[in-house]
Enzyme design. Structure first.
Site, PDB file in Angstrom:
ATOM      1  N   CYS A 104      81.725  39.529  40.601  1.00  0.00           N
ATOM      2  CA  CYS A 104      80.580  39.514  39.830  1.00  0.00           C
ATOM      3  C   CYS A 104      79.839  37.990  40.228  1.00  0.00           C
ATOM      4  O   CYS A 104      80.703  37.151  39.965  1.00  0.00           O
ATOM      5  CB  CYS A 104      81.787  39.271  38.326  1.00  0.00           C
ATOM      6  SG  CYS A 104      80.327  39.425  37.256  1.00  0.00           S
ATOM      7  N   ASN A 111      69.837  42.963  27.470  1.00  0.00           N
ATOM      8  CA  ASN A 111      70.138  44.215  27.640  1.00  0.00           C
ATOM      9  C   ASN A 111      71.708  44.683  28.359  1.00  0.00           C
ATOM     10  O   ASN A 111      72.163  43.994  29.096  1.00  0.00           O
ATOM     11  CB  ASN A 111      69.370  45.121  29.198  1.00  0.00           C
ATOM     12  CG  ASN A 111      68.458  45.232  29.118  1.00  0.00           C
ATOM     13  OD1 ASN A 111      67.466  45.441  27.898  1.00  0.00           O
ATOM     14  ND2 ASN A 111      67.457  44.760  30.044  1.00  0.00           N
ATOM     15  N   HIS A 131      76.402  39.012  28.526  1.00  0.00           N
ATOM     16  CA  HIS A 131      74.711  38.190  29.399  1.00  0.00           C
ATOM     17  C   HIS A 131      73.149  38.597  28.432  1.00  0.00           C
ATOM     18  O   HIS A 131      73.018  39.776  28.178  1.00  0.00           O
ATOM     19  CB  HIS A 131      74.700  37.742  31.305  1.00  0.00           C
ATOM     20  CG  HIS A 131      73.420  38.927  30.896  1.00  0.00           C
ATOM     21  ND1 HIS A 131      74.733  39.706  31.953  1.00  0.00           N
ATOM     22  CD2 HIS A 131      72.872  38.806  31.933  1.00  0.00           C
ATOM     23  CE1 HIS A 131      73.848  41.040  32.260  1.00  0.00           C
ATOM     24  NE2 HIS A 131      72.985  40.368  32.232  1.00  0.00           N
ATOM     25  N   CYS A 165      80.179  35.466  37.000  1.00  0.00           N
ATOM     26  CA  CYS A 165      82.324  34.576  36.492  1.00  0.00           C
ATOM     27  C   CYS A 165      82.243  33.298  36.789  1.00  0.00           C
ATOM     28  O   CYS A 165      81.353  32.892  37.693  1.00  0.00           O
ATOM     29  CB  CYS A 165      83.230  35.763  36.889  1.00  0.00           C
ATOM     30  SG  CYS A 165      83.430  37.369  36.206  1.00  0.00           S
ATOM     31  N   GLN A 175      68.937  37.477  28.787  1.00  0.00           N
ATOM     32  CA  GLN A 175      67.975  36.868  28.375  1.00  0.00           C
ATOM     33  C   GLN A 175      66.903  36.358  28.340  1.00  0.00           C
ATOM     34  O   GLN A 175      67.225  36.502  27.285  1.00  0.00           O
ATOM     35  CB  GLN A 175      66.915  37.735  30.179  1.00  0.00           C
ATOM     36  CG  GLN A 175      68.086  38.733  30.872  1.00  0.00           C
ATOM     37  CD  GLN A 175      67.326  39.395  32.002  1.00  0.00           C
ATOM     38  OE1 GLN A 175      66.059  38.511  32.500  1.00  0.00           O
ATOM     39  NE2 GLN A 175      67.665  40.378  32.092  1.00  0.00           N
ATOM     40  N   HIS A 184      78.752  41.880  32.937  1.00  0.00           N
ATOM     41  CA  HIS A 184      79.511  40.418  32.699  1.00  0.00           C
ATOM     42  C   HIS A 184      78.391  40.132  30.944  1.00  0.00           C
ATOM     43  O   HIS A 184      77.409  39.957  31.593  1.00  0.00           O
ATOM     44  CB  HIS A 184      79.257  39.076  33.308  1.00  0.00           C
ATOM     45  CG  HIS A 184      80.496  38.412  33.319  1.00  0.00           C
ATOM     46  ND1 HIS A 184      81.235  37.809  33.458  1.00  0.00           N
ATOM     47  CD2 HIS A 184      79.772  37.141  32.156  1.00  0.00           C
ATOM     48  CE1 HIS A 184      81.506  36.383  33.184  1.00  0.00           C
ATOM     49  NE2 HIS A 184      80.830  36.447  32.062  1.00  0.00           N
ATOM     50  N   SER A 191      72.634  45.229  35.156  1.00  0.00           N
ATOM     51  CA  SER A 191      73.361  45.565  36.707  1.00  0.00           C
ATOM     52  C   SER A 191      73.995  45.016  36.578  1.00  0.00           C
ATOM     53  O   SER A 191      74.879  44.518  37.568  1.00  0.00           O
ATOM     54  CB  SER A 191      71.947  45.166  37.415  1.00  0.00           C
ATOM     55  OG  SER A 191      71.740  43.975  37.362  1.00  0.00           O
ATOM     56  N   HIS A 204      84.416  37.934  31.807  1.00  0.00           N
ATOM     57  CA  HIS A 204      84.384  38.899  32.265  1.00  0.00           C
ATOM     58  C   HIS A 204      84.133  40.893  31.328  1.00  0.00           C
ATOM     59  O   HIS A 204      82.955  41.299  31.198  1.00  0.00           O
ATOM     60  CB  HIS A 204      84.646  40.094  33.439  1.00  0.00           C
ATOM     61  CG  HIS A 204      83.785  39.990  34.122  1.00  0.00           C
ATOM     62  ND1 HIS A 204      82.297  40.179  34.687  1.00  0.00           N
ATOM     63  CD2 HIS A 204      84.023  42.010  34.795  1.00  0.00           C
ATOM     64  CE1 HIS A 204      82.351  41.828  35.629  1.00  0.00           C
ATOM     65  NE2 HIS A 204      82.603  42.212  35.604  1.00  0.00           N
TER      66      HIS A 204
HETATM   67  O1  LIG Z   1      66.671  41.721  35.480  1.00  0.00           O
HETATM   68  P1  LIG Z   1      67.951  42.836  35.036  1.00  0.00           P
HETATM   69  O2  LIG Z   1      68.742  42.526  33.827  1.00  0.00           O
HETATM   70  O3  LIG Z   1      68.196  42.842  36.466  1.00  0.00           O
HETATM   71  O4  LIG Z   1      66.378  44.282  34.835  1.00  0.00           O
HETATM   72  C1  LIG Z   1      66.773  44.520  34.054  1.00  0.00           C
HETATM   73  O5  LIG Z   1      65.968  44.118  32.314  1.00  0.00           O
HETATM   74  C2  LIG Z   1      64.902  43.863  33.037  1.00  0.00           C
HETATM   75  C3  LIG Z   1      63.754  43.226  31.654  1.00  0.00           C
HETATM   76  O6  LIG Z   1      64.157  43.862  30.562  1.00  0.00           O
HETATM   77  C4  LIG Z   1      64.341  44.812  32.986  1.00  0.00           C
HETATM   78  O7  LIG Z   1      62.347  45.096  33.665  1.00  0.00           O
HETATM   79  C5  LIG Z   1      64.550  46.217  34.400  1.00  0.00           C
HETATM   80  O8  LIG Z   1      63.759  46.381  34.464  1.00  0.00           O
HETATM   81  C6  LIG Z   1      66.086  46.089  33.807  1.00  0.00           C
HETATM   82  O9  LIG Z   1      66.443  46.677  34.825  1.00  0.00           O
END
Ligand SMILES: O=P(O)(O)O[C@H]1O[C@H](CO)[C@@H](O)[C@H](O)[C@H]1O
Ligand SMILES: O=P(O)(O)O[C@H]1O[C@H](CO)[C@@H](O)[C@H](O)[C@H]1O
Lengths: 371, 371
Positions: A46, A150, A163, A49, A165, A161, A158, A110
C-alpha cells in the site's frame, strides 16, 4: 396510488424526478464486486501505509494518527498558471487556474475506514481538515478549498487505505458557487418564514431554516437519520442518490469548519461516527460514497472588510454531502445515466423510505457484532 | 509547460477543469469487465429479441427492422399525476409530473449496435425517433420528449440488445431548460460575432455560430472528429467526459429532428455511422456511452402562435450528446466522483487530444477487419 413528484433542490435549482414504483422492476444489469471490509491492518504494497514508499519515491513517516502530503499526481498545479491564449471566439474562452492537491490519511491502519474508527480518531481527522482549510485557504491567490473523500473502488477510489483529499484552487468552482448564490438569494430576498437560527446580520439562512423545519416533523414520518446536540444527518427533501445525506450543524449559523467550538467539533465527530456505521450496516458492506464539505470558500482573511451582501462567499452554512451509489444491495447500484445525464436526476425510492431504512440500522458495526 | 485552464460550457454555464498532465499517473483503481462485441445474433433469453416474451408477459412481434413499445416499468406514469400535497415550508415543494416511457429496439439482431448497423438501418432508427417525437410530443400535457440511449453495462444498460429509450413528460427537465435559457440569452443578448447560419428571425444561434467557428480551424489543430455535407461530430471545447462528442447540423439552423429534409436525415445516419464505428475502434471494444438528443422540447403544436422571444423553447438547435466514460483502455474509465461531484467537472486529456485520437480511428469496424 403512487406518488410522482419533482421536488427542487434549492441549493442547485435542479429538479429530481421521484419514481418509487420503479424499484419493483427486476434488475438484470451490471452488479458490483462486493466491497470487502476484511483487509489486513497493514499492507506492504500500500502506497499510503506508514513507512511505505509512495509513487514519487518519497517514504511515508511512521505516522501514528493522521498524515497529509501533497498529491504526487496533482490535478491542479501551483502558480503561476500559464496565461490564457487569446480566444478565437467568445464561445472558446479559458481561465487559468492554479492551486494544489493534498491527500490526508485518516488513520495508520489500512483497514479502518471512518465507519470503523473511534470518535476520538474521527476528531483527529476533523482537526486536520481545519488545519489544512486554514493553511491552504490563506495562501496567496487561493479562493476555494474543497475537502472530500472518495470511498470504495466503485467511486473511483484507487486505494482502500482510509484517506480523503483536499483540492485548493484560485477560483470558486461551479457547484459551490451555485450553492452560494442560492444561499445569498435566500438570505437577501426571502421573507422570514421560519424560526430557525439567524445569520449574524439578522437575515435568514436557508440551511438553518431547512434543518429547523425538518426537526419539527415527527421522526417516523420525516427524513432525519440521526441527530445529536449540535448536528443533524438527514436525507434531504431533494436527495438524488438513493441514500444521499446532508450533515449540518443546526443550533446556530456556522460558516466554516474553523468556526466550530470544541464541543461542536466533538459532536461533528459523533455524527460522522453514527452515520457512517449505519451506512456500512445497511447492506453489511464497506459502503461506497463520495463525501464533500461545503462551507465558506476560504477563511475570512486578515484585514478583509466583509461588506454585507457584497459577495456570495459570505452566505455559506457549513455542511457535508454524502453521495452513495448503492440502491438495492451491496452489489446493485443506481446508475445516474441516460435520462439523468441528458435531462434530470431521477430516484427510485423516496427520501422518507431511505431515511427510515438508515434510521433502522444499528450503530454497532456489523463486523463487530459478527465476532 | 503544462496548460491548465478552465473553459466554460456555454450551454450549462459550468466550468471544466482541464488537467492533461494527470494521465501520467498510474491507474491502480477499479477496472471494468471487457465490453464484448461477440454476442449471438439471437438470444432466446433476451427480453427484446423478436418473438420473445417480455417481463410483463407480452410477446414481441417478429419485427424486421425497428420496434417500439411502452416500458413495462416506466419511471414516469400516465396522467393524471396525483395532486401535490400542501408544502410544509417553501423549501419542501413538489410538482406533479406525468408522461410515458418508450423503448425502441434499433434492430432485430441481438448483436448489432449502431456501430455495426448499416447507414440504411440507422436511417430507420431516425425515422422512428421522428415518429415518436411527433406522436408523444403532441399528446395533451406533454411538454418535453427526451430521446436517449444507454449503451453498455457500465452505463447502466441492462440488456445488450441494441435499443434506446424515449421519456416524455409534462415539464421541461432541468438540463434542457438550462440549455434553452442559454441559447435564448445568446440569441437575444449577444452582438453578432460570427458568419454562422442565422435563425429565421435573423438572430444568431449559439450552436450554429459554434460549429461555424470550429470549422474555420485547420482540422489537425481542431476538435472536429468527422463531418459530412450537413453534419459535424466534434469534441466540444467544453467536453467533460474524455471522448465526449456533440453531433449537430451546421449548414442551417434546425430546431428539431422532424424538420430535417430527407437528405439531411441520410446525412444524420451517415454521421452516426462514422462516429460510432470510430468509438468502437478506439479501444477495440463495444464502446459504452450515454447518448441523448436535445432539440425543441415538443413539435410546434397546431394553432400555436409562436411569439418571438416569448419562450425558451423557441431557441433550440438540434444536437446529440455522446457521453462515454472510457479513458485509457477498454477497461479503464474516468470516474466523475469526489471533486467532480462536489465542486466541478475535471478532465484528464484535452479536447484536441481526444479529437485527434478519434480522427485517427478507422471507419471499418474492428470486428470486420479481424475476419
Ligand atoms: O485522485 P484519485 O483518488 O486517484 O482519483 C479519483 O478522485 C479524483 C477526484 O475526485 C477524480 O478526478 C478521479 O477520476 C478519481 O478516480
Ligand atoms: O431503464 P433501464 O435501461 O433499465 O435503466 C437505466 O436507464 C435509466 C434511464 O437513464 C436509469 O434511470 C437507470 O438507472 C439505468 O439503469
Amino acid at each position: 396510488m403512487i406518488n410522482r413528484t419533482s421536488p427542487v433542490n434549492p441549493l442547485t435549482k435542479e429538479h429530481i424526478l421521484v419514481s418509487p414504483h420503479r424499484t419493483k422492476r427486476p434488475w438484470m444489469g451490471q452488479t458490483e464486486p462486493p466491497q470487502t471490509s476484511s483487509l489486513p491492518s497493514y499492507d506492504e504494497k500500500c502506497l499510503l501505509c506508514p513507512g511505505n514508499a509512495r509513487m514519487g519515491g518519497q517514504k511515508n513517516p511512521n505516522y501514528q494518527q493522521t498524515f497529509a502530503f501533497e498529491n504526487d499526481f496533482a490535478a491542479i498545479l501551483p502558480a503561476p498558471a500559464p496565461a490564457a491564449p487569446e480566444p478565437l471566439h467568445s464561445l472558446m474562452t479559458t481561465e487559468p487556474v492554479h492551486g494544489g492537491c493534498d491527500v490526508l490519511m485518516f488513520h495508520p491502519r489500512h483497514d479502518l475506514t471512518l465507519a470503523r474508527m473511534s470518535i476520538h480518531d474521527i476528531g483527529c481527522v476533523i482537526t486536520e481538515w481545519i488545519r489544512i482549510y486554514l493553511e491552504r485557504g490563506s495562501q496567496p491567490g487561493i479562493e476555494y478549498v474543497q475537502i472530500f473523500e472518495n470511498k470504495g473502488s466503485i467511486m473511483g477510489c484507487s486505494n482502500p487505505h482510509p484517506h480523503g483529499q483536499i483540492w485548493s484552487l484560485s477560483a470558486v468552482p461551479t457547484i459551490p458557487m451555485q450553492e452560494l448564490r442560492s444561499l445569498k438569494e435566500y438570505a437577501t430576498e426571502m421573507a422570514l418564514s421560519s424560526e430557525g437560527p439567524r445569520r449574524p446580520d439578522g437575515k435568514p439562512c436557508m440551511l438553518c431554516d431547512y434543518a429547523h423545519e425538518e426537526l419539527k416533523i415527527p421522526l417516523a414520518q420525516g427524513r432525519v437519520v440521526v441527530s445529536n446536540e449540535h448536528w443533524l444527518a438527514i436525507v434531504p427533501w431533494w436527495a438524488t442518490w438513493p441514500f444521499e445525506t446532508m450533515v449540518l450543524p443546526y443550533r446556530r449559523h456556522v460558516e466554516a469548519i474553523s468556526d466550530l467550538t470544541d464541543e461542536e467539533k466533538m459532536a461533528f465527530a459523533d455524527i460522522i461516527y453514527r452515520l457512517t456505521r449505519r451506512y456500512d450496516n445497511l447492506f453489511s458492506c464497506s459502503f461506497a460514497y463520495s463525501m464533500g464539505m461545503h462551507q465558506r470558500p476560504v477563511p475570512v482573511k486578515n484585514g478583509d472588510v466583509v461588506e454585507e451582501g457584497e459577495d456570495e462567499t459570505n452566505f455559506a452554512h457549513l455542511h457535508l454531502h454524502f453521495d452513495p451509489p448503492l440502491l438495492r444491495s451491496a452489489s446493485v447500484r443506481k446508475f445516474l445515466v441516460g435520462f439523468e445525464m441528458m435531462a434530470e436526476a431521477q430516484r427510485d425510492l423516496t427520501p422518507e423510505q431511505a431515511a427510515a431504512r438508515l434510521r433502522d440500522c444499528s450503530e454497532i458495526h456489523y463486523t463487530e457484532t459478527a465476532q
